[in-house]
Design a protein around this motif. Structure first.
Motif, PDB file in Angstrom:
ATOM      1  N   ASP A  48     -11.825 -29.654  19.871  1.00  0.00           N
ATOM      2  CA  ASP A  48     -11.431 -29.454  20.939  1.00  0.00           C
ATOM      3  C   ASP A  48     -11.355 -30.495  22.042  1.00  0.00           C
ATOM      4  N   ALA A  49     -12.598 -31.006  22.685  1.00  0.00           N
ATOM      5  CA  ALA A  49     -12.293 -32.450  23.501  1.00  0.00           C
ATOM      6  C   ALA A  49     -11.628 -33.575  22.762  1.00  0.00           C
ATOM      7  N   VAL A  50     -12.026 -34.352  22.141  1.00  0.00           N
ATOM      8  CA  VAL A  50     -10.983 -35.333  21.667  1.00  0.00           C
ATOM      9  C   VAL A  50      -9.374 -35.396  21.824  1.00  0.00           C
ATOM     10  N   LEU A  54     -12.757 -59.096   9.219  1.00  0.00           N
ATOM     11  CA  LEU A  54     -13.892 -58.661   9.461  1.00  0.00           C
ATOM     12  C   LEU A  54     -14.787 -57.790   7.970  1.00  0.00           C
ATOM     13  N   LYS A  55     -15.859 -57.400   8.515  1.00  0.00           N
ATOM     14  CA  LYS A  55     -16.169 -56.607   6.607  1.00  0.00           C
ATOM     15  C   LYS A  55     -16.167 -55.225   7.266  1.00  0.00           C
ATOM     16  N   GLY A  56     -17.102 -55.058   8.823  1.00  0.00           N
ATOM     17  CA  GLY A  56     -17.547 -53.468   8.243  1.00  0.00           C
ATOM     18  C   GLY A  56     -16.384 -52.371   8.802  1.00  0.00           C
ATOM     19  N   LEU A  57     -16.447 -51.224   8.656  1.00  0.00           N
ATOM     20  CA  LEU A  57     -15.462 -50.461   9.393  1.00  0.00           C
ATOM     21  C   LEU A  57     -14.884 -49.949  10.658  1.00  0.00           C
ATOM     22  N   ASN A  58     -15.302 -51.308  10.979  1.00  0.00           N
ATOM     23  CA  ASN A  58     -14.519 -51.409  13.139  1.00  0.00           C
ATOM     24  C   ASN A  58     -13.023 -52.164  12.523  1.00  0.00           C
ATOM     25  N   GLN A  59     -13.201 -52.220  11.101  1.00  0.00           N
ATOM     26  CA  GLN A  59     -11.256 -53.017  10.721  1.00  0.00           C
ATOM     27  C   GLN A  59     -10.538 -52.982  10.935  1.00  0.00           C
ATOM     28  N   LEU A  84      -7.849 -53.061  31.947  1.00  0.00           N
ATOM     29  CA  LEU A  84      -7.643 -52.028  32.365  1.00  0.00           C
ATOM     30  C   LEU A  84      -7.752 -50.671  31.328  1.00  0.00           C
ATOM     31  N   ALA A  85      -6.562 -50.835  30.261  1.00  0.00           N
ATOM     32  CA  ALA A  85      -6.388 -50.704  29.151  1.00  0.00           C
ATOM     33  C   ALA A  85      -6.725 -50.010  28.472  1.00  0.00           C
ATOM     34  N   THR A  86      -7.454 -50.951  27.625  1.00  0.00           N
ATOM     35  CA  THR A  86      -8.810 -50.947  26.338  1.00  0.00           C
ATOM     36  C   THR A  86      -9.589 -50.186  27.288  1.00  0.00           C
ATOM     37  N   GLU A  87     -10.037 -50.364  28.512  1.00  0.00           N
ATOM     38  CA  GLU A  87     -11.015 -49.790  29.138  1.00  0.00           C
ATOM     39  C   GLU A  87     -10.832 -47.695  29.717  1.00  0.00           C
ATOM     40  N   ALA A  88      -9.689 -48.236  29.387  1.00  0.00           N
ATOM     41  CA  ALA A  88      -9.406 -46.800  29.864  1.00  0.00           C
ATOM     42  C   ALA A  88      -9.082 -45.820  28.731  1.00  0.00           C
ATOM     43  N   ALA A  89      -8.920 -46.677  27.349  1.00  0.00           N
ATOM     44  CA  ALA A  89      -8.812 -46.024  26.131  1.00  0.00           C
ATOM     45  C   ALA A  89      -9.938 -45.599  25.872  1.00  0.00           C
ATOM     46  N   ILE A  90     -10.593 -46.432  25.739  1.00  0.00           N
ATOM     47  CA  ILE A  90     -12.678 -46.435  25.189  1.00  0.00           C
ATOM     48  C   ILE A  90     -13.416 -45.137  26.661  1.00  0.00           C
ATOM     49  N   SER A  91     -12.816 -45.670  27.575  1.00  0.00           N
ATOM     50  CA  SER A  91     -13.871 -43.405  28.269  1.00  0.00           C
ATOM     51  C   SER A  91     -12.945 -42.384  27.935  1.00  0.00           C
ATOM     52  N   VAL A  92     -11.667 -43.378  27.151  1.00  0.00           N
ATOM     53  CA  VAL A  92     -11.804 -41.287  27.093  1.00  0.00           C
ATOM     54  C   VAL A  92     -12.038 -40.676  25.381  1.00  0.00           C
ATOM     55  N   LEU A  93     -12.370 -42.119  24.766  1.00  0.00           N
ATOM     56  CA  LEU A  93     -12.671 -41.446  23.009  1.00  0.00           C
ATOM     57  C   LEU A  93     -14.014 -42.114  22.981  1.00  0.00           C
ATOM     58  N   SER A  94     -15.023 -41.344  24.363  1.00  0.00           N
ATOM     59  CA  SER A  94     -16.636 -41.798  24.745  1.00  0.00           C
ATOM     60  C   SER A  94     -16.431 -40.051  24.589  1.00  0.00           C
ATOM     61  N   VAL A  95     -15.381 -39.725  25.032  1.00  0.00           N
ATOM     62  CA  VAL A  95     -16.329 -38.344  25.737  1.00  0.00           C
ATOM     63  C   VAL A  95     -16.122 -37.558  24.555  1.00  0.00           C
ATOM     64  N   LEU A 115      -9.730 -41.654  13.418  1.00  0.00           N
ATOM     65  CA  LEU A 115     -10.929 -40.488  13.885  1.00  0.00           C
ATOM     66  C   LEU A 115     -10.771 -38.582  13.256  1.00  0.00           C
ATOM     67  N   VAL A 116      -9.454 -38.291  12.867  1.00  0.00           N
ATOM     68  CA  VAL A 116      -9.229 -37.411  11.478  1.00  0.00           C
ATOM     69  C   VAL A 116      -9.733 -37.715   9.343  1.00  0.00           C
ATOM     70  N   MET A 117      -9.265 -39.210  10.001  1.00  0.00           N
ATOM     71  CA  MET A 117     -10.071 -39.380   8.673  1.00  0.00           C
ATOM     72  C   MET A 117     -11.304 -39.358   8.106  1.00  0.00           C
ATOM     73  N   GLY A 118     -11.934 -39.607   9.761  1.00  0.00           N
ATOM     74  CA  GLY A 118     -13.879 -39.465   9.457  1.00  0.00           C
ATOM     75  C   GLY A 118     -14.638 -40.268  10.727  1.00  0.00           C
ATOM     76  N   LEU A 119     -13.536 -40.984  10.749  1.00  0.00           N
ATOM     77  CA  LEU A 119     -14.519 -42.580  11.307  1.00  0.00           C
ATOM     78  C   LEU A 119     -15.151 -41.724  12.041  1.00  0.00           C
ATOM     79  N   HIS A 120     -16.317 -42.246  12.946  1.00  0.00           N
ATOM     80  CA  HIS A 120     -16.940 -41.841  14.240  1.00  0.00           C
ATOM     81  C   HIS A 120     -15.860 -42.440  15.240  1.00  0.00           C
ATOM     82  N   PRO A 121     -16.307 -42.129  16.389  1.00  0.00           N
ATOM     83  CA  PRO A 121     -15.578 -42.692  17.988  1.00  0.00           C
ATOM     84  C   PRO A 121     -15.843 -43.599  18.223  1.00  0.00           C
TER      85      PRO A 121
END
Length: 563
Positions: A26-28, A441-446, A528-539, A118-124
């Motif tokens: 509903d939100a993200v 990188l090794k973690g999921l954030n790769q 600024l683009a990265t900050e805006a994208a991160i702000s939307v994802l963290s909602v 996100l649909v595949m299951g990664l956490h925001p």
């Protein structure tokens, strides 16, 4: 086994009318969809071959433009997540004055790429962490990609070269004329320390008629109206600037005067006339030959000013009045009377000339050549005006926006003179390097880092799609990747060729054709683009209250409260 306590299903947390959306679906994902729509809207306007948008705003005013800053200012975005993007691009507009579309497209693409993760299951939070890492890496790599800097003693040729790509993105085909006009106007008012350059000192006056080739730069101020009186010209004159009205003072209360005979009738206005004549004579005796009025000019005052051969120019905009004071070095006076030596300004030439069918007033200081090297009796002009000519009001407005962008890019370059290859070459090289970094990188954030790399590819892809069409665009991107991965000298500087009929196969080495972008504008845009994208994802939930206010005013009825 523990006892299951039944939950009450009618707990009301908010007032009636509140709307709450939460959770991934509903939100993200909804937010991502809204942002993607906004970014797709302006994406087709990106680059030299960008399409125009025809916008009619809430006041019924028509805009035909491909300038993203104007588009998002005039369309009223109500979706809260899309508003975050609008704010980011407005921050870019106020900071750099250019690359607003870049911010919207990149932020929209970053969110589009985050959706499948996100649909595949990664956490925001993992996606956010990956984007932050990728952004730091991209900004660090960007610093190494500078291939050219603005030379230190500024010349018109070097400024024109640096401004051309920025202006071509708005007015493709007219960039040569516009870039040289902006460069000439900026050099005319360039302070000894270029870092103190003020964008407000380059003005634009739009005069309908003619064509762009009839545009020129005037050292000084141009006003689109004639002087008020019969005197239209003055040279090497003292200037007084008044913000008050030049008229007989009116009393606050109304009075009744009883006149008994003809003599009283004749004497009645003579006192006022004498007073006005005395004031005007004082002004004339102080050596003032030009008066700038910020308000109304009465008939009586105008009569005496004409008799004393004083030029009167009415300037009703207080911003223009302020600029004019800077040009002539005068202090605006709020009272009628002779100015002191410190308060009076000086202008070399005030003349009324005809441009097209319109008569305009020009106030300018002479250039060094016109003075024949005698610079002692004047000073350098503090404001220059670009007189733009064009066939329609809309085309003139768009030309003005292109000039504004050019002046802002110049201001950014004077602060940071480094230039990176344009035509999408920088973004593709950054995508390549961030992709390599993500693989290490090794973690999921790769996964998020690698998605960031593919999102950066959106700039050259959009340039190619807008110039050549979708299918060709994919082909060009493939060729560019091959060029960048070839390892040859100059491989990181290959970009998209937007000339449709050229036989380059859609790619070109950007520096050889002098296609450069400001490094500072790119850096701010990515941040600024990265900050805006991160702000939307963290909602994770949206809570909207019922809009305040009474009944909406019906549009069609004139007097809606009358029965």
């Amino acid at each position: 086994m523990s006892l299951k306590v039944p939950k009450a299903n009618n707990i009301q947390l908010f007032k009636d009318g509140y709307k709450q959306l939460q959770g991934l679906e509903d939100a993200v994902l909804r937010n991502i969809q809204a942002v993607a729509e906004l970014s797709d809207l302006v994406r087709t306007s990106f680059g030299p071959n960008g399409r125009n948008k025809l916008i009619i705003n809430h006041l019924g005013r028509l805009f035909v433009t491909s300038d993203a800053a104007t588009i998002i200012r005039e369309i009223e975005v109500v979706h809260p997540a899309a508003k975050l993007l609008v704010m980011a691009s407005q921050a870019q507009e106020s900071e750099m004055g250019d690359a607003t579309n870049f911010v919207l497209i990149l932020a929209g693409e970053l969110l589009k790429k985050a959706g499948p993760l996100l649909v595949m299951g990664l956490h925001p939070s993992e996606v956010i962490q990956g984007y932050e890492l990728a952004s730091i890496k991209a900004l660090a790599e960007l610093e190494t990609l500078s291939v050219h800097t603005l030379p230190s003693p500024l010349t018109q040729a070097s400024l024109t070269l640096a401004l051309k790509p920025a202006i071509a993105a708005k007015q493709y085909g007219s960039e040569d004329i516009l870039a040289s006009l902006v460069a000439e106007a900026a050099l005319a008012v360039m302070p000894p320390n270029p870092k103190n350059f003020n964008v407000d000192n380059v003005r634009v006056v739009k005069i309908m008629g003619g064509s762009l080739s009839g545009s020129r730069v005037v050292r000084g101020m141009v006003f689109g109206r004639e002087p008020e009186g019969i005197v239209k010209k003055a040279t090497k004159s003292k200037v007084a600037v008044f913000t008050c009205g030049l008229d007989v003072a009116q009393t606050e209360t109304k009075g009744t005067v009883l006149l008994k005979n003809a003599d009283e009738m004749l004497n009645f206005t003579r006192g006022e006339e004498k007073q006005m004549e005395k004031i005007v004579k004082e002004i004339a005796d102080s050596g003032v030959k030009v008066i700038i009025a910020g308000s109304s000019v009465g008939e009586l005052a105008l009569h005496y000013l004409n008799r004393m051969s004083i030029v009167v120019v009415k300037v009703l905009s207080k911003f223009d009045l302020r600029r004019l004071c800077r040009v002539v070095n005068a202090t605006p006076l709020a009272r009628m009377g002779a100015p002191t030596a410190e308060e009076a300004g000086f202008v070399d030439v005030l003349e009324c000339i005809e441009v097209g069918g319109d008569r305009v007033t020009v106030l300018r200081q002479l250039s060094d050549e016109e003075r024949n090297g005698d610079a002692a009796d004047g000073e350098k002009s503090r404001t220059s005006t670009i007189v733009l000519r064009g066939a329609t009001q809309n085309s003139l407005d768009d030309l003005e926006r292109a000039v504004d962008d050019g002046v802002n890019v110049l201001k950014a370059l004077l602060k940071d003179a480094r230039l990176v290859p344009g035509a999408g070459a920088t973004e593709l090289e950054l995508a390549k390097r961030v992709e390599a970094y993500g693989s290490s990188l090794k973690g999921l954030n790769q996964h998020a880092v690698r998605k960031y790399a593919t999102a950066l590819e959106v700039v050259p892809r959009t340039l190619a799609e807008n110039a050549l069409g979708g299918a060709e665009g994919n082909e060009v991107i493939g060729k560019l990747w091959a060029k960048h991965n070839s390892g040859q000298e100059g491989a990181p500087t290959w970009g998209v060729d937007v000339e449709v009929d050229s036989d380059s196969g859609g790619t070109l080495p950007a520096p050889s054709l002098s296609i450069y972008d400001s490094l500072a504008a790119k850096s701010w845009g990515i941040r600024l683009a990265t900050e805006a994208a991160i702000s939307v994802l963290s909602v994770d939930s949206i809570i909207m209250s019922k809009p305040a206010g009474g009944p909406k005013v019906p549009q069609q009825a004139g007097n809606w409260d009358e029965d």
